[in-house]
Write an enzyme that holds these catalytic residues in place. Sequence first.
Site, PDB file in Angstrom:
ATOM      1  N   LYS A 120       0.812  -1.212   0.000  1.00 17.78           N
ATOM      2  CA  LYS A 120       0.000   0.000   0.000  1.00 17.78           C
ATOM      3  C   LYS A 120       0.849   1.268   0.000  1.00 17.78           C
ATOM      4  O   LYS A 120       0.380   2.334  -0.396  1.00 17.78           O
ATOM      5  CB  LYS A 120      -0.971  -0.023   1.166  1.00 17.78           C
ATOM      6  N   ASP A 121       2.107   1.156   0.431  1.00 18.87           N
ATOM      7  CA  ASP A 121       2.999   2.321   0.401  1.00 18.87           C
ATOM      8  C   ASP A 121       3.159   2.887  -1.013  1.00 18.87           C
ATOM      9  O   ASP A 121       3.286   4.094  -1.195  1.00 18.87           O
ATOM     10  CB  ASP A 121       4.400   1.938   0.899  1.00 18.87           C
TER      11      ASP A 121
END
Length: 473
Positions: A120-121
């Site tokens: 998700k980064d």
Amino acid sequence: MKYISTRGKSPKLNFSEVLLTGLAPDGGLYLPETYPRFSDEDLSHMRSMSYQDLAFFIFQKFIDDVPADNLKAIVNKAYASDVYSFGRLEQKAEDITPTLKLKDNLFLLSLSNGPTLAFKDIAMQFLGHMFEYVLDKNGESLNILGATSGDTGPAAEYAMRGKKGVRVFMLSPHSTMSPFQAAQMYSLMDDNIFNIAIKGVFDDCQDIVKAVSNDLSFKDKYKIGAVNSINWGRILAQIVYYFKGYFDVTSNNREKVDFTVPTGNFGNICAGHIAREMGLPINHLIVATNENDVLDEFFRTGNYEPRSSEETFQTSSPSMDISKASNFERFIFDLLGRDSNLLRQYWGNIDKGGSFKLDDTSFQKIKNYGFISSSSKHINRIDFIRSVYNDFNTIIDTHTADGIKAALDHIKNIPMLVLETALPIKFEKSVFEAIGVYPERPFELKDLELMDQRFEVFNSDTEQVKNFIINNS
Ligand SMILES: *Cc1c(COP(=O)(O)O)cnc(C)c1O
């Protein structure tokens, strides 16, 4: 490039507007009016690009309301190599999403080397810089309200910490996250980050977010925004690594590859579908689920029957414990030939807690799109963590293990890339169960759980959360 709602009853918006909007006013999700398509010549040109150049090249096709120089600067900040430094020793941080060969035709696409050790980064870092730019340009500010069960919250907070014009209010279930995930968030001391632990489960957190967002006058007055996976900016950012992974494992554009994607809210694999629509030579996109196998059932039968939160299992791959995938509407919209009337009919049932079954023509189209699926159970995850460790001397996390299982169910004699959606350190208990050792922690994270923590503890009470936002904005 203009953006339209899947439900066909909202005004068209440009990229910056979609970025700040979240759900469309008609309840639908935004998608670009058309998908840009790359020629063979484009692909050859893109093949030798760095991650940053590739991202810029792709984003430019979708974003025409941010000047090129500014967009380039945003991309270079979001994808600076020192932000993605948690990869394996043999991997290079400059690659941002390096591939790791396990054996002939089987690769891991490492998406989790960023600050919070989950894929998700990649999208959140882009969103953080993009928000700051757009808010500054408009002279606005935004209060991001979110709910997390473990991975979204840390990624959002690391991306937004210290950003001008943005405050984050993140609700998390008190005492059900892993100590590691809780510490990732609660140890942040930045003035613009507020952690609220709710005495309840994830669904209670989610319900409060919905209740606040449905109070339109409050939402308007306190400028409440969202960073959940329905945000188009997140999907867009995820398209890039499908191209990067493809170029890493092929030598010319006539080769085809398969991707396997551990799937929860259908955001990640939706980006793969769009990459394929843009001309990336993908043969199969394999949807991997855990025991929460609503999507596996859909891709096998054409019957979409979401389950309630009471019917959703808590598993050892918790980020995939989802029985109603929030991005699925985007894919079905394409599958129905972008017929919003038909989509509204289908989702009328879904929104009332019902289901739908595809007609034969649409079900056939799933095959043309290359989608297949598999599900796995806890014992499969443990077995695959063990066999990947024994056979390839590589430790993987539980979600990636769901992916390996599905990939091996369907692997043919072309390259198969399995998306690594988290690093094993995040789920070390299951790793220990499988192989009897704990994955080694990077030096910077050795004492994470011992750091000072700052968070509020509230009952599951919407008014209390609203007052907290009022007092802190
Ligand atoms: C969020 C997440 C997923 C699911 O991704 P979707 O885009 O929701 O399908 C899978 N694995 C991990 C580790 C995650 O954090």
